[in-house]
Design an enzyme around this catalytic site. Structure first.
Site, PDB file in Angstrom:
ATOM      1  N   ASP A   1       0.833  -1.207   0.000  1.00 53.56           N
ATOM      2  CA  ASP A   1       0.000   0.000   0.000  1.00 53.56           C
ATOM      3  C   ASP A   1       0.865   1.254   0.000  1.00 53.56           C
ATOM      4  O   ASP A   1       1.977   1.247   0.526  1.00 53.56           O
ATOM      5  CB  ASP A   1      -0.917  -0.034   1.231  1.00 53.56           C
ATOM      6  CG  ASP A   1      -2.067   0.944   1.117  1.00 53.56           C
ATOM      7  OD1 ASP A   1      -2.381   1.388  -0.014  1.00 53.56           O
ATOM      8  OD2 ASP A   1      -2.663   1.273   2.159  1.00 53.56           O
TER       9      ASP A   1
ATOM     10  N   LEU B   1      11.278 -20.304  -5.183  1.00 50.81           N
ATOM     11  CA  LEU B   1      10.274 -19.427  -4.568  1.00 50.81           C
ATOM     12  C   LEU B   1       8.914 -19.554  -5.266  1.00 50.81           C
ATOM     13  O   LEU B   1       8.842 -19.534  -6.497  1.00 50.81           O
ATOM     14  CB  LEU B   1      10.750 -17.968  -4.666  1.00 50.81           C
ATOM     15  CG  LEU B   1       9.740 -16.898  -4.229  1.00 50.81           C
ATOM     16  CD1 LEU B   1       9.515 -16.931  -2.723  1.00 50.81           C
ATOM     17  CD2 LEU B   1      10.184 -15.513  -4.671  1.00 50.81           C
TER      18      LEU B   1
ATOM     19  N   HIS C   1       2.437   3.749  -9.100  1.00 50.57           N
ATOM     20  CA  HIS C   1       2.295   2.319  -9.415  1.00 50.57           C
ATOM     21  C   HIS C   1       3.530   1.811 -10.161  1.00 50.57           C
ATOM     22  O   HIS C   1       3.984   0.687  -9.927  1.00 50.57           O
ATOM     23  CB  HIS C   1       1.022   2.070 -10.222  1.00 50.57           C
ATOM     24  CG  HIS C   1      -0.236   2.390  -9.460  1.00 50.57           C
ATOM     25  ND1 HIS C   1      -0.420   2.018  -8.142  1.00 50.57           N
ATOM     26  CD2 HIS C   1      -1.365   3.063  -9.815  1.00 50.57           C
ATOM     27  CE1 HIS C   1      -1.612   2.447  -7.722  1.00 50.57           C
ATOM     28  NE2 HIS C   1      -2.197   3.081  -8.718  1.00 50.57           N
TER      29      HIS C   1
HETATM   30  C1  IPE Z   1      -5.355  -2.723  -0.218  1.00 51.93           C
HETATM   31  O1  IPE Z   1      -5.021  -1.394  -0.351  1.00 51.93           O
HETATM   32  C2  IPE Z   1      -5.305  -3.423  -1.531  1.00 51.93           C
HETATM   33  C3  IPE Z   1      -3.978  -3.592  -2.129  1.00 51.93           C
HETATM   34  C4  IPE Z   1      -2.835  -3.246  -1.606  1.00 51.93           C
HETATM   35  C5  IPE Z   1      -3.991  -4.232  -3.400  1.00 51.93           C
HETATM   36  P1  IPE Z   1      -6.130  -0.259  -0.477  1.00 51.93           P
HETATM   37  O2  IPE Z   1      -5.386   1.030  -0.530  1.00 51.93           O
HETATM   38  O3  IPE Z   1      -7.041  -0.541  -1.578  1.00 51.93           O
HETATM   39  O4  IPE Z   1      -6.904  -0.430   0.892  1.00 51.93           O
HETATM   40  P2  IPE Z   1      -7.854   0.555   1.658  1.00 51.93           P
HETATM   41  O5  IPE Z   1      -8.874   0.992   0.656  1.00 51.93           O
HETATM   42  O6  IPE Z   1      -7.003   1.699   2.122  1.00 51.93           O
HETATM   43  O7  IPE Z   1      -8.392  -0.250   2.789  1.00 51.93           O
HETATM   44  C1  IPE Z   2      -1.455   0.389  -3.418  1.00 50.22           C
HETATM   45  O1  IPE Z   2      -1.300   1.760  -3.421  1.00 50.22           O
HETATM   46  C2  IPE Z   2      -1.518  -0.166  -4.801  1.00 50.22           C
HETATM   47  C3  IPE Z   2      -2.787  -0.784  -5.169  1.00 50.22           C
HETATM   48  C4  IPE Z   2      -3.850  -0.833  -4.422  1.00 50.22           C
HETATM   49  C5  IPE Z   2      -2.859  -1.367  -6.479  1.00 50.22           C
HETATM   50  P1  IPE Z   2      -2.531   2.726  -3.396  1.00 50.22           P
HETATM   51  O2  IPE Z   2      -2.935   3.038  -4.794  1.00 50.22           O
HETATM   52  O3  IPE Z   2      -3.603   2.180  -2.533  1.00 50.22           O
HETATM   53  O4  IPE Z   2      -1.878   4.003  -2.733  1.00 50.22           O
HETATM   54  P2  IPE Z   2      -2.504   4.978  -1.648  1.00 50.22           P
HETATM   55  O5  IPE Z   2      -3.078   4.152  -0.560  1.00 50.22           O
HETATM   56  O6  IPE Z   2      -3.520   5.803  -2.352  1.00 50.22           O
HETATM   57  O7  IPE Z   2      -1.334   5.786  -1.167  1.00 50.22           O
HETATM   58 MG    MG Z   3      -4.080   2.387  -0.582  1.00 49.75          MG
END
Ligand code: IPE
Ligand code: IPE
Ligand code: MG
Length: 226
Positions: free
Chosen positions: A15, A127, A32
């Site tokens: 995240d 792995l 990303h």
């Molecule tokens: C969780 O992250 C999903 C992934 C890392 C793929 P999100 O950013 O979507 O989660 P919430 O919405 O903060 O709970």
């Molecule tokens: C996690 O980063 C990546 C995916 C969920 C694919 P986020 O896109 O959730 O990044 P934040 O949480 O907005 O910083």
């Molecule tokens: Mg996120």
């Protein structure tokens, strides 16, 4: 890390890509792209440290229905391109790739790339790298309940046969070593519907580090805490 280390299965909620980009005044897409580099480092670290299974949360079912179309299509094309680009190198490193999640509504192109990565690396013994794509823990448990219900309706099982062991047979990853450690980056202290069933007894590790900044040192710190 020593050979006799008992840590076998690590899962990561990757995240913070968006916040990383925002801090740098970049579009979310750049976050990303930077996140992909962190995936490469995490995979290398896991392979170098004899971790048996690394399960990465790449996209949740909630992300799939909840994020803007442009972000999703960028994420999907990143996944397809990165798989195509790295599958041979991963194969040469003896990495076995698999996917968990509800893949019915992914595009044909994405599914073809996923299938090809799975079949190219199917016989590898190093792995095990699992990507959770369009995955959610509650979906996983519900799906298992449906499989069990099918067996009951076919007369192969009775209601009394529905034990945790029977349910577990239909839950993702049950054929792999149990989940030892769940890591979440970027400071949120929740599981966001990731491996709900599988993490019943796992250790949890949360770090403020944003996913694109999560490097081999960060991974080392997490497993040292374990
Ligand atoms: C969780 O992250 C999903 C992934 C890392 C793929 P999100 O950013 O979507 O989660 P919430 O919405 O903060 O709970
Ligand atoms: C996690 O980063 C990546 C995916 C969920 C694919 P986020 O896109 O959730 O990044 P934040 O949480 O907005 O910083
Ligand atoms: Mg996120």
């Amino acid at each position: 890390m020593s050979e006799q280390n008992i840590l076998k299965h690590v899962a990561i909620i990757m995240d913070g890509n968006g916040r990383w980009a925002k801090k740098k005044l970049l579009p979310r897409a750049a976050g990303h792209v930077a996140g992909v580099k962190a995936v490469q480092k995490a995979v290398e670290f896991a392979a170098e440290n004899n971790i048996s299974v690394l399960t990465l949360f790449a996209l949740s079912i909630e992300n799939y229905s909840g994020r803007p179309k442009e972000e999703l299509s960028h994420l999907m094309s990143l996944i397809v391109k990165q798989l195509a680009k790295h599958v041979i190198a991963l194969h040469e490193k003896n990495v076995k790739i698999s996917f968990i999640g509800d893949h019915g509504n992914l595009s044909v192109k994405v599914r073809q790339e996923m299938d090809s990565a799975v079949s190219i690396t199917a016989d590898n013994t190093g792995l095990q790298l699992v990507f959770a794509i369009n995955y959610s823990g509650l979906w996983d448990i519900t799906n298992a309940a449906q499989r069990v219900a099918e067996k009951v309706s076919e007369g192969c099982l009775t209601v009394a046969d529905i034990t945790q062991e029977e349910m577990n047979k239909h839950i993702s990853l049950s054929e792999l070593p149990k989940l030892d450690l769940m890591i979440r980056t970027s400071g949120e202290m929740r599981l966001s519907n990731f491996l709900i069933w599988q993490s019943a007894y796992s250790e949890l590790y949360f770090t403020e580090t944003l996913w694109p900044d999560f490097d081999k040192n960060s991974f080392e710190q997490a497993i040292t805490a374990f």
